[in-house]
Design a protein around this motif. Structure first.
Motif, PDB file in Angstrom:
ATOM      1  N   ARG A  46     -52.664  25.093 -70.793  1.00 14.78           N
ATOM      2  CA  ARG A  46     -52.164  26.087 -69.837  1.00 14.78           C
ATOM      3  C   ARG A  46     -50.897  26.755 -70.379  1.00 14.78           C
ATOM      4  O   ARG A  46     -50.143  26.151 -71.138  1.00 14.78           O
ATOM      5  CB  ARG A  46     -51.832  25.419 -68.505  1.00 14.78           C
ATOM      6  CG  ARG A  46     -53.021  24.846 -67.812  1.00 14.78           C
ATOM      7  CD  ARG A  46     -52.648  24.265 -66.490  1.00 14.78           C
ATOM      8  NE  ARG A  46     -51.625  23.253 -66.648  1.00 14.78           N
ATOM      9  CZ  ARG A  46     -50.892  22.766 -65.670  1.00 14.78           C
ATOM     10  NH1 ARG A  46     -51.050  23.186 -64.447  1.00 14.78           N
ATOM     11  NH2 ARG A  46     -49.987  21.854 -65.896  1.00 14.78           N
ATOM     12  N   PRO A  47     -50.632  27.995 -69.956  1.00 11.62           N
ATOM     13  CA  PRO A  47     -49.402  28.656 -70.400  1.00 11.62           C
ATOM     14  C   PRO A  47     -48.165  27.945 -69.844  1.00 11.62           C
ATOM     15  O   PRO A  47     -48.228  27.210 -68.856  1.00 11.62           O
ATOM     16  CB  PRO A  47     -49.503  30.069 -69.829  1.00 11.62           C
ATOM     17  CG  PRO A  47     -50.791  30.169 -69.152  1.00 11.62           C
ATOM     18  CD  PRO A  47     -51.461  28.855 -69.154  1.00 11.62           C
TER      19      PRO A  47
ATOM     20  N   GLN B  18     -47.412  25.764 -66.278  1.00  9.66           N
ATOM     21  CA  GLN B  18     -46.982  24.370 -66.313  1.00  9.66           C
ATOM     22  C   GLN B  18     -45.686  24.177 -65.542  1.00  9.66           C
ATOM     23  O   GLN B  18     -45.548  23.235 -64.758  1.00  9.66           O
ATOM     24  CB  GLN B  18     -46.790  23.913 -67.756  1.00  9.66           C
ATOM     25  CG  GLN B  18     -48.068  23.766 -68.524  1.00  9.66           C
ATOM     26  CD  GLN B  18     -47.823  23.338 -69.954  1.00  9.66           C
ATOM     27  OE1 GLN B  18     -46.718  22.976 -70.322  1.00  9.66           O
ATOM     28  NE2 GLN B  18     -48.862  23.384 -70.762  1.00  9.66           N
ATOM     29  N   SER B  19     -44.735  25.084 -65.745  1.00  6.86           N
ATOM     30  CA  SER B  19     -43.454  24.937 -65.053  1.00  6.86           C
ATOM     31  C   SER B  19     -43.607  25.163 -63.550  1.00  6.86           C
ATOM     32  O   SER B  19     -42.986  24.463 -62.744  1.00  6.86           O
ATOM     33  CB  SER B  19     -42.415  25.896 -65.636  1.00  6.86           C
ATOM     34  OG  SER B  19     -42.797  27.231 -65.414  1.00  6.86           O
ATOM     35  N   ASN B  20     -44.442  26.122 -63.155  1.00  3.34           N
ATOM     36  CA  ASN B  20     -44.655  26.364 -61.725  1.00  3.34           C
ATOM     37  C   ASN B  20     -45.310  25.176 -61.046  1.00  3.34           C
ATOM     38  O   ASN B  20     -44.909  24.779 -59.952  1.00  3.34           O
ATOM     39  CB  ASN B  20     -45.506  27.613 -61.514  1.00  3.34           C
ATOM     40  CG  ASN B  20     -44.746  28.878 -61.808  1.00  3.34           C
ATOM     41  OD1 ASN B  20     -43.521  28.878 -61.854  1.00  3.34           O
ATOM     42  ND2 ASN B  20     -45.459  29.956 -62.031  1.00  3.34           N
TER      43      ASN B  20
ATOM     44  N   LEU C 253     -40.452  24.090 -54.479  1.00  4.93           N
ATOM     45  CA  LEU C 253     -41.071  25.301 -53.936  1.00  4.93           C
ATOM     46  C   LEU C 253     -42.036  24.982 -52.803  1.00  4.93           C
ATOM     47  O   LEU C 253     -43.055  25.629 -52.635  1.00  4.93           O
ATOM     48  CB  LEU C 253     -41.809  26.041 -55.062  1.00  4.93           C
ATOM     49  CG  LEU C 253     -40.951  26.501 -56.222  1.00  4.93           C
ATOM     50  CD1 LEU C 253     -41.805  27.148 -57.281  1.00  4.93           C
ATOM     51  CD2 LEU C 253     -39.878  27.456 -55.756  1.00  4.93           C
ATOM     52  N   PHE C 254     -41.718  23.975 -51.993  1.00  7.97           N
ATOM     53  CA  PHE C 254     -42.626  23.605 -50.899  1.00  7.97           C
ATOM     54  C   PHE C 254     -42.611  24.629 -49.788  1.00  7.97           C
ATOM     55  O   PHE C 254     -43.565  24.772 -49.054  1.00  7.97           O
ATOM     56  CB  PHE C 254     -42.280  22.220 -50.346  1.00  7.97           C
ATOM     57  CG  PHE C 254     -40.937  22.139 -49.681  1.00  7.97           C
ATOM     58  CD1 PHE C 254     -39.816  21.870 -50.427  1.00  7.97           C
ATOM     59  CD2 PHE C 254     -40.803  22.337 -48.329  1.00  7.97           C
ATOM     60  CE1 PHE C 254     -38.572  21.798 -49.825  1.00  7.97           C
ATOM     61  CE2 PHE C 254     -39.573  22.262 -47.714  1.00  7.97           C
ATOM     62  CZ  PHE C 254     -38.448  21.994 -48.475  1.00  7.97           C
ATOM     63  N   LYS C 255     -41.521  25.353 -49.628  1.00 11.07           N
ATOM     64  CA  LYS C 255     -41.451  26.401 -48.616  1.00 11.07           C
ATOM     65  C   LYS C 255     -41.923  27.707 -49.253  1.00 11.07           C
ATOM     66  O   LYS C 255     -41.235  28.295 -50.070  1.00 11.07           O
ATOM     67  CB  LYS C 255     -40.014  26.539 -48.094  1.00 11.07           C
ATOM     68  CG  LYS C 255     -39.903  27.458 -46.908  1.00 11.07           C
ATOM     69  CD  LYS C 255     -38.498  27.448 -46.345  1.00 11.07           C
ATOM     70  CE  LYS C 255     -38.424  28.326 -45.119  1.00 11.07           C
ATOM     71  NZ  LYS C 255     -37.084  28.347 -44.557  1.00 11.07           N
ATOM     72  N   GLN C 256     -43.099  28.151 -48.863  1.00  9.47           N
ATOM     73  CA  GLN C 256     -43.728  29.295 -49.515  1.00  9.47           C
ATOM     74  C   GLN C 256     -43.050  30.622 -49.180  1.00  9.47           C
ATOM     75  O   GLN C 256     -42.994  31.499 -50.000  1.00  9.47           O
ATOM     76  CB  GLN C 256     -45.193  29.374 -49.090  1.00  9.47           C
ATOM     77  CG  GLN C 256     -45.989  28.181 -49.501  1.00  9.47           C
ATOM     78  CD  GLN C 256     -46.253  28.162 -50.981  1.00  9.47           C
ATOM     79  OE1 GLN C 256     -46.354  29.198 -51.607  1.00  9.47           O
ATOM     80  NE2 GLN C 256     -46.369  26.982 -51.551  1.00  9.47           N
ATOM     81  N   ARG C 257     -42.529  30.758 -47.985  1.00 10.03           N
ATOM     82  CA  ARG C 257     -42.047  32.054 -47.533  1.00 10.03           C
ATOM     83  C   ARG C 257     -40.533  32.146 -47.692  1.00 10.03           C
ATOM     84  O   ARG C 257     -39.774  31.366 -47.116  1.00 10.03           O
ATOM     85  CB  ARG C 257     -42.435  32.239 -46.076  1.00 10.03           C
ATOM     86  CG  ARG C 257     -42.173  33.592 -45.554  1.00 10.03           C
ATOM     87  CD  ARG C 257     -42.771  33.735 -44.183  1.00 10.03           C
ATOM     88  NE  ARG C 257     -42.417  35.019 -43.633  1.00 10.03           N
ATOM     89  CZ  ARG C 257     -42.713  35.396 -42.430  1.00 10.03           C
ATOM     90  NH1 ARG C 257     -43.387  34.593 -41.639  1.00 10.03           N
ATOM     91  NH2 ARG C 257     -42.362  36.575 -41.994  1.00 10.03           N
TER      92      ARG C 257
ATOM     93  N   VAL D 274     -33.429  22.030 -62.240  1.00  7.70           N
ATOM     94  CA  VAL D 274     -34.029  20.706 -62.038  1.00  7.70           C
ATOM     95  C   VAL D 274     -35.157  20.476 -63.027  1.00  7.70           C
ATOM     96  O   VAL D 274     -35.303  19.377 -63.582  1.00  7.70           O
ATOM     97  CB  VAL D 274     -34.520  20.559 -60.578  1.00  7.70           C
ATOM     98  CG1 VAL D 274     -35.299  19.288 -60.392  1.00  7.70           C
ATOM     99  CG2 VAL D 274     -33.336  20.598 -59.630  1.00  7.70           C
ATOM    100  N   TRP D 275     -35.938  21.507 -63.310  1.00  8.00           N
ATOM    101  CA  TRP D 275     -37.030  21.368 -64.264  1.00  8.00           C
ATOM    102  C   TRP D 275     -36.496  21.068 -65.666  1.00  8.00           C
ATOM    103  O   TRP D 275     -37.027  20.203 -66.371  1.00  8.00           O
ATOM    104  CB  TRP D 275     -37.865  22.641 -64.254  1.00  8.00           C
ATOM    105  CG  TRP D 275     -39.132  22.527 -65.041  1.00  8.00           C
ATOM    106  CD1 TRP D 275     -40.273  21.903 -64.663  1.00  8.00           C
ATOM    107  CD2 TRP D 275     -39.373  23.052 -66.341  1.00  8.00           C
ATOM    108  NE1 TRP D 275     -41.214  22.007 -65.650  1.00  8.00           N
ATOM    109  CE2 TRP D 275     -40.696  22.705 -66.698  1.00  8.00           C
ATOM    110  CE3 TRP D 275     -38.607  23.778 -67.243  1.00  8.00           C
ATOM    111  CZ2 TRP D 275     -41.245  23.069 -67.913  1.00  8.00           C
ATOM    112  CZ3 TRP D 275     -39.166  24.136 -68.450  1.00  8.00           C
ATOM    113  CH2 TRP D 275     -40.477  23.774 -68.767  1.00  8.00           C
TER     114      TRP D 275
END
Length: 102
Positions: free
Chosen positions: A52-53, A57-59, A69-73, A90-91
């Motif tokens: 995968r790009p 992978q990072s996303n 990124l649990f809160k989508q909006r 953090v990543w």
């Protein structure tokens, strides 16, 4: 085309008139050659996962492993920028110190 008709009988297919396609539920026991999802933790799955790009992978790491990124909006651009910077920090910390830290 006539050769295909002779070999497979395409004209007798009940779905030939449906131009948008169709779906059909089939059981794996009855048709063992169906392509299913690749089992996780298999060698083939890990090979595809490594291909995968970097952005994907990072996303996925940020969303699934770190739960940042649990809160989508997000309504404001400034909030989205802060969230993206926190996720990147953090990543990178996770990549630097390994999985034993997080």
């Amino acid at each position: 085309m006539e050769d295909l008709e002779d070999r497979y009988g395409i004209a007798t297919c009940p779905y030939i008139q449906n131009q948008t396609g169709y779906k059909r539920h089939m059981y794996v026991k009855e048709h063992p050659r169906l392509i299913n999802e690749i089992p996780r933790d298999s060698k083939r799955y890990n090979t595809f996962k490594k291909m995968r790009p970097a952005s994907e992978q990072s996303n996925s790491t940020t969303k699934e492993d770190l739960k940042i990124l649990f809160k989508q909006r997000v309504l404001k651009v400034s909030r989205a920028n802060i969230l993206a910077q926190m996720a990147a920090i953090v990543w990178l910390l996770k990549r630097s110190f390994g999985p034993s830290l997080l």
